[in-house]
Design a protein around this motif. Structure first.
Motif, short mmCIF file in Angstrom:
data_model
loop_
_atom_site.label_atom_id
_atom_site.label_comp_id
_atom_site.label_asym_id
_atom_site.label_seq_id
_atom_site.Cartn_x
_atom_site.Cartn_y
_atom_site.Cartn_z
N LEU A 1 44.05 16.24 61.99
CA LEU A 1 43.09 17.25 61.42
C LEU A 1 42.46 18.07 60.37
CD1 LEU A 1 40.01 16.39 62.52
CD2 LEU A 1 40.57 17.94 63.92
N ARG A 2 42.28 17.78 58.96
CA ARG A 2 42.20 18.86 58.48
C ARG A 2 41.24 19.41 57.91
NH1 ARG A 2 47.52 19.54 56.84
NH2 ARG A 2 49.09 17.41 56.94
N THR A 3 40.90 20.44 57.68
CA THR A 3 39.69 21.17 57.40
C THR A 3 40.11 22.43 55.93
OG1 THR A 3 39.65 22.81 58.41
CG2 THR A 3 38.67 20.71 59.15
N LYS A 4 39.29 22.13 55.44
CA LYS A 4 39.16 23.75 54.57
C LYS A 4 39.94 25.52 55.31
CE LYS A 4 34.36 25.50 54.49
NZ LYS A 4 33.42 26.04 53.70
N HIS A 5 40.48 25.18 56.32
CA HIS A 5 40.48 26.40 56.74
C HIS A 5 41.30 26.06 57.16
CE1 HIS A 5 36.22 28.20 57.11
NE2 HIS A 5 35.78 27.16 57.69
N GLY A 6 42.14 24.93 57.30
CA GLY A 6 43.66 24.21 57.79
C GLY A 6 43.61 23.09 59.23
N ASN A 7 44.78 23.60 59.87
CA ASN A 7 45.00 22.51 60.51
C ASN A 7 44.83 23.29 62.71
OD1 ASN A 7 45.30 20.25 59.51
ND2 ASN A 7 47.59 20.83 59.34
N LEU A 8 44.07 22.66 63.44
CA LEU A 8 44.07 23.07 64.65
C LEU A 8 45.49 23.89 65.26
CD1 LEU A 8 42.23 20.62 66.64
CD2 LEU A 8 40.88 22.68 64.55
N PRO A 9 45.47 25.04 65.78
CA PRO A 9 46.38 26.04 65.96
C PRO A 9 47.71 25.44 67.29
CG PRO A 9 44.88 27.10 66.36
CD PRO A 9 44.45 26.05 65.91
N LEU A 10 46.81 24.42 68.51
CA LEU A 10 47.77 23.61 69.19
C LEU A 10 47.64 22.73 68.59
CD1 LEU A 10 48.51 23.75 72.26
CD2 LEU A 10 46.55 22.62 72.39
N GLU A 11 49.46 22.26 68.73
CA GLU A 11 49.48 20.97 67.92
C GLU A 11 50.19 20.35 69.23
OE1 GLU A 11 52.40 21.19 65.24
OE2 GLU A 11 53.91 22.34 66.86
N SER A 12 50.94 20.67 70.87
CA SER A 12 51.90 20.37 71.61
C SER A 12 50.81 20.69 72.93
CB SER A 12 52.91 20.13 71.50
OG SER A 12 53.23 20.84 71.39
N ILE A 13 51.27 19.95 74.08
CA ILE A 13 50.62 20.23 74.84
C ILE A 13 51.90 19.48 75.99
CG2 ILE A 13 49.80 20.47 77.16
CD1 ILE A 13 47.07 20.74 75.36
N ASP A 14 53.20 20.10 76.46
CA ASP A 14 54.18 19.39 77.46
C ASP A 14 54.22 19.31 78.88
OD1 ASP A 14 57.11 17.15 77.38
OD2 ASP A 14 57.53 19.18 78.26
N VAL A 15 54.17 18.45 79.72
CA VAL A 15 53.97 18.79 81.13
C VAL A 15 55.37 18.26 82.01
CG1 VAL A 15 53.01 18.59 83.33
CG2 VAL A 15 51.74 18.66 81.21
N ARG A 16 55.83 19.07 82.66
CA ARG A 16 57.18 18.61 83.20
C ARG A 16 57.59 18.63 84.36
NH1 ARG A 16 60.85 14.99 79.00
NH2 ARG A 16 59.79 15.74 77.20
N THR A 17 57.32 18.20 85.42
CA THR A 17 56.84 17.78 87.04
C THR A 17 58.39 17.38 87.71
OG1 THR A 17 54.12 18.91 86.70
CG2 THR A 17 55.01 18.25 88.87
N ARG A 18 59.16 18.21 88.98
CA ARG A 18 59.87 17.54 89.50
C ARG A 18 58.94 17.30 90.88
NH1 ARG A 18 64.68 15.97 90.13
NH2 ARG A 18 65.21 16.53 87.58
N ILE A 19 58.59 16.62 92.03
CA ILE A 19 58.29 16.37 93.02
C ILE A 19 59.08 16.12 93.55
CG2 ILE A 19 56.16 15.07 94.80
CD1 ILE A 19 54.65 14.74 91.91
N THR A 20 59.44 16.85 94.47
CA THR A 20 60.27 16.88 95.98
C THR A 20 59.38 16.88 97.46
OG1 THR A 20 61.83 17.79 94.69
CG2 THR A 20 62.24 17.68 97.01
N GLY A 21 59.06 15.70 98.58
CA GLY A 21 58.73 15.64 99.27
C GLY A 21 57.14 16.12 98.90
N LEU A 22 56.40 17.06 98.77
CA LEU A 22 55.10 17.36 98.85
C LEU A 22 54.56 18.70 98.43
CD1 LEU A 22 52.73 16.50 102.80
CD2 LEU A 22 53.58 15.07 99.99
N ALA A 23 56.06 19.01 97.78
CA ALA A 23 56.17 20.45 96.96
C ALA A 23 56.38 19.68 95.37
CB ALA A 23 57.19 21.28 97.13
N SER A 24 55.85 20.96 94.71
CA SER A 24 55.92 20.34 92.67
C SER A 24 56.36 22.05 92.05
CB SER A 24 54.36 20.34 92.46
OG SER A 24 53.69 20.62 92.87
#
Length: 821
Positions: free
Chosen positions: A26-49
């Protein structure tokens, strides 16, 4: 072995555009968007996260960048840590009082140091700012969260929101600088609107963010009978690591991620008391789980008021689901019940043929209500306070009966604190149930409004509705146990620390979890009693959840924050003290990380506000369609034309074009008086470096101190300047004297919409504040609904005279002075 996980709703998943060439396309004359990645890593143990969220920012500009990103988090999760990494250097965030943290961040950025700050704007809505990202550089910010899965009707749910939906902003704009970099104007009812209103990408744009989600599930003895996900995901069985769920590549961050774990044996979750001692073993945190007893709640007559949101943001599948949900609720009423139905947008409508007061729930009256509900369509603005006031008035004075208020909505409003402040005394003794319908629902607000006496049920798809309505039918009835009380029986419980408070009532299928602090050794028991006949003693066992103290602190802070917005402003000190002591983010504290190395001499940066996806399922109405044109012809509010969204991107300027974004933020509609673009560039009165409370909302938690913006060179007279706009609109209005009155009304409605949209872009030009204030007031008046031809004529003349006044009535010197030409 890998298996595809059953989708909660196949129809709700938006396919990845075929023209998406990948990250950075997604390129514009202003450049690309600053946010390039979202990474979610979750460990669920029983009912706790335990969740690690990583946000990756990339500066594609040729100058240093400061990026602002408004994003959601689970509203009941505890944010316990932050760290920033760039250029091989890692800096741990420090939790400070919010004003101090902002000062630290701003000073570091001005001095040319790399820095980041994470702040909570609302329960579930946060702002991340990262300053001095060098050209070509990548910066990652990591947040650590502790949470607990909700457990009801034999199913545990992990919910991680991924997008902040547009919110309706009521009130009149306030004078001064905005307190944030968003697209909405701060108002007297929402003084921090500009901090919760990120720009929105137009539909059809390629996916700008690389989204990855991975969840490790350790059932910890819970027998899993099934797994469902709201997004396309693959589950992998791993004997050593339990179940691993990975999101398939290509999904967009445009809705909540939900993982539902069906427990095969409901008896695996039991009434229990768990304790987590402090390091010195002389005190700690406890968690008490109370399961619903068997049997049915006693039946007796209820007074029920159903409030249904029919505003523009409820368009499409949400309106269909809301109508069905409301009709099902009406059908649950019995012969001993009384009820009322209120449907609202910018006005409140009731079923024809029913009295203005509570009506007997006869077959005839229920049929009239269901018939009324079946014909409702989405329209207008989300003026929620008025119908809730009316509902509270209807339920006032019926204390001898069970009083119930049911709100069906997506909850996408900005004035949550105002509503809680005004309704807290009115709804005392009323059981409030909320039904949230959206794929990016405002869960935080709906849970706060329901409080501890009611229930919050979330519906993310029409396919989920039948299952949810079964739960709602059980919840809207009478609770099984009320007036729960926890007393010590060997374990020295500090009753002042119990959270949530008051302790929730117990409904069928929904366990209650109570947390608190105790003193002394981690031994002994507590007694739990409730009405009508619950009494049990539980012996403490050590917990294996190391985040228990943080979860209690978050729950306790949430209770204190809710009391704060109802006027108990003396609680601010306790909130800050608890937040800092237990290392949990609150609305009065912030995490800040500063790399002490100077990387940008002079500290000049380009500011960019990260645009977000329009939530899945939200509609962008066609401004030229027949219903919209008819509404304009009648002088009524419409769900107006799509216009360009502006990212706040300049060297100290306000919104500038680019990124193909849409304007006006509340993309579902152009609302009546008080919508997001109804006035001049705003700000709020300052007190002690923080915004003063909004009128009618004493003690509002802080938003942000204003960030002064410079003004770039005047924009060319290209049709969007104030001078060109006034000349064009004067020509149109002067030529309309012979038009039919309703065509003139439609022209005035269009003028109101144009003013609302263009007020944002004018902030970057040398347009005077006085002129923008005048036009903002005019826009608000023109948008107010009316069916009186005399009033239409009055407004027509007012519009003409106002524009002629701005044009200087032909006086060249006056024009030049007024427009700063």
């Amino acid at each position: 072995m890998s298996t595809q996980i059953e989708l909660i709703d196949q129809a709700e998943v938006t396919a990845r555009p075929t023209d998406d060439d990948g990250l950075g396309c997604l390129r514009t004359k202003h450049g690309n968007l600053p946010l390039e990645s979202i990474d979610v890593r979750t460990r669920i143990t029983g009912l706790a996260s335990h969740t690690e969220l990583t946000q990756g920012f990339h500066n594609t500009h040729d100058e240093p960048l400061e990026a602002t990103y408004v994003f959601p988090l689970p509203p009941r999760a505890a944010v316990t840590a932050m760290r920033m990494a760039a250029d091989g250097r890692v800096v741990d965030g420090v939790l400070k009082e919010r004003g101090e943290a902002r000062a630290t961040y701003d000073k570091a950025v001005q001095e040319g140091r790399r820095a980041s700050i994470a702040e909570e704007e609302r329960p579930g809505v946060f702002t991340m700012r990262v300053g001095n990202i060098l050209p070509g550089e990548r910066v990652t910010v990591h947040l650590t969260l502790a949470g607990a899965l909700s457990y009801e009707d034999g199913e545990a749910t992990y919910r991680f929101p991924l997008v902040v939906a547009p919110k309706y902003i009521p009130g009149r704009p306030v004078a001064g600088d905005q307190v944030g970099d968003g697209t909405a104007l701060d108002t007297d009812e929402v003084p921090d609107a500009s901090r919760i209103s990120p720009p929105v990408l137009l539909p059809g744009f390629p996916n700008p963010v690389d989204l990855s989600v991975e969840v490790h599930v350790d059932a910890a003895g819970l027998p899993l009978a099934g797994v469902r996900s709201s997004l396309h995901a693959t589950a992998t069985e791993d004997a050593a690591d339990g179940l691993r769920v990975r999101l398939n590549p290509g999904e967009r961050a445009d809705r909540d991620f939900l993982l539902r774990l069906r427990v095969g044996d409901e008896a695996a979750v039991s009434t229990a008391l768990a304790v987590l001692p402090d390091e010195d073993e002389q005190g700690g945190t406890f968690a008490l789980t109370v399961l619903p007893p068997t049997g049915e709640a006693p039946e007796h007559g209820r007074d029920v008021v159903l409030v249904l949101d029919r505003s523009g943001s409820m368009g499409g599948w949400k309106m269909v689901a809301a109508r069905r949900a409301a009709a099902r609720i009406v059908d649950t009423l019995g012969g001993d019940d009384r009820f009322a139905v209120l449907a609202f947008d910018y006005q409140v409508d009731t079923p024809p043929g029913l009295p203005d007061q509570l009506a007997e729930a006869t077959d005839r009256n229920r049929f009239r209500a269901v018939e009324f509900l079946a014909n409702l369509d989405a329209r207008g603005g989300t003026e929620m306070l008025t119908p809730l006031r009316r509902a509270a008035d209807l339920l006032h004075g019926t204390a001898a009966r069970e009083r119930v208020l049911v709100l069906v909505t997506d909850g996408q409003i900005g004035n949550e604190d105002q509503i809680l402040y005004e309704l807290a005394p009115k709804l005392s003794g009323v059981r409030v149930h909320t039904v949230g319908i959206d794929r990016a629902v405002n869960e935080g607000f709906l849970q706060r409004l329901a409080g501890t006496r009611g229930r919050c049920e979330l519906v993310e798809s029409e396919d989920r509705l039948d299952e949810a309505m079964h739960n709602i039918h059980r919840r809207i009835g009478n609770p099984l146990v009320t007036d729960l009380l926890v007393t010590q029986d060997g374990l020295a419980v500090d009753t002042a620390t119990v959270a949530p408070t008051p302790i929730p009532d117990v409904f069928p299928g929904a366990p209650v979890v109570v947390m608190g602090r105790y003193s002394g050794p981690p031994h002994g028991a507590v007694t739990v009693a409730g009405q009508p006949n619950l009494r049990t003693t539980l012996t403490a066992t050590r917990s294996d959840n190391p985040a228990l103290a943080a979860l209690w602190a978050r729950a306790n802070i949430r209770d204190l924050e809710d009391k704060y917005v109802t006027g108990q402003t003396a609680l601010e000190g306790r909130i800050v003290e608890t937040s800092l002591k237990f290392g949990v983010l609150s609305r009065f504290t912030a995490f800040v990380a500063v790399d002490q190395r100077v990387v940008n001499e002079g500290g000049a940066t380009r500011r960019v506000t990260q645009p977000v996806d329009l939530p899945s399922g939200w509609e962008v109405p066609d401004p030229g369609n027949a219903p919209t044109m008819a509404a304009r012809a009648a002088g009524m509010p419409t769900f107006g034309a799509a216009a360009r969204f502006a990212a706040a991107e300049s060297t100290g300027g306000a919104p500038a074009g680019g990124y193909g974004m849409q304007g006006g933020l509340d993309t579902s509609h152009s609302a009546p008086a008080g919508d997001v673009y109804a006035g001049p560039p705003p700000g709020v009165p300052m007190r002690g470096g923080l915004p003063a409370p909004a009128p009618g909302v004493p003690g509002r938690p802080p938003a942000a101190s204003p960030r002064k913006r410079g003004r770039p060179a005047p924009a060319p007279d290209d049709g969007t300047s104030l001078a060109a706009f006034v000349r064009e609109e004067l020509t149109r209005l002067r030529g309309g004297d012979g038009q039919d009155v309703w065509l003139r009304a439609g022209l005035m409605t269009a003028l109101s919409e144009r003013i609302r949209v263009l007020l944002a872009t004018w902030q970057q030009n040398n347009e005077p504040l006085e002129a923008r204030t005048t036009l903002g007031t005019l826009s608000t008046e023109l948008a107010a609904p009316t069916a009186d031809p005399a009033e239409v004529d009055r407004r027509w003349q007012k519009a003409l005279s106002t524009l002629e006044s701005l044009a200087g009535d032909g006086n060249t010197r006056s024009r030049r002075t007024f427009w700063k030409r």
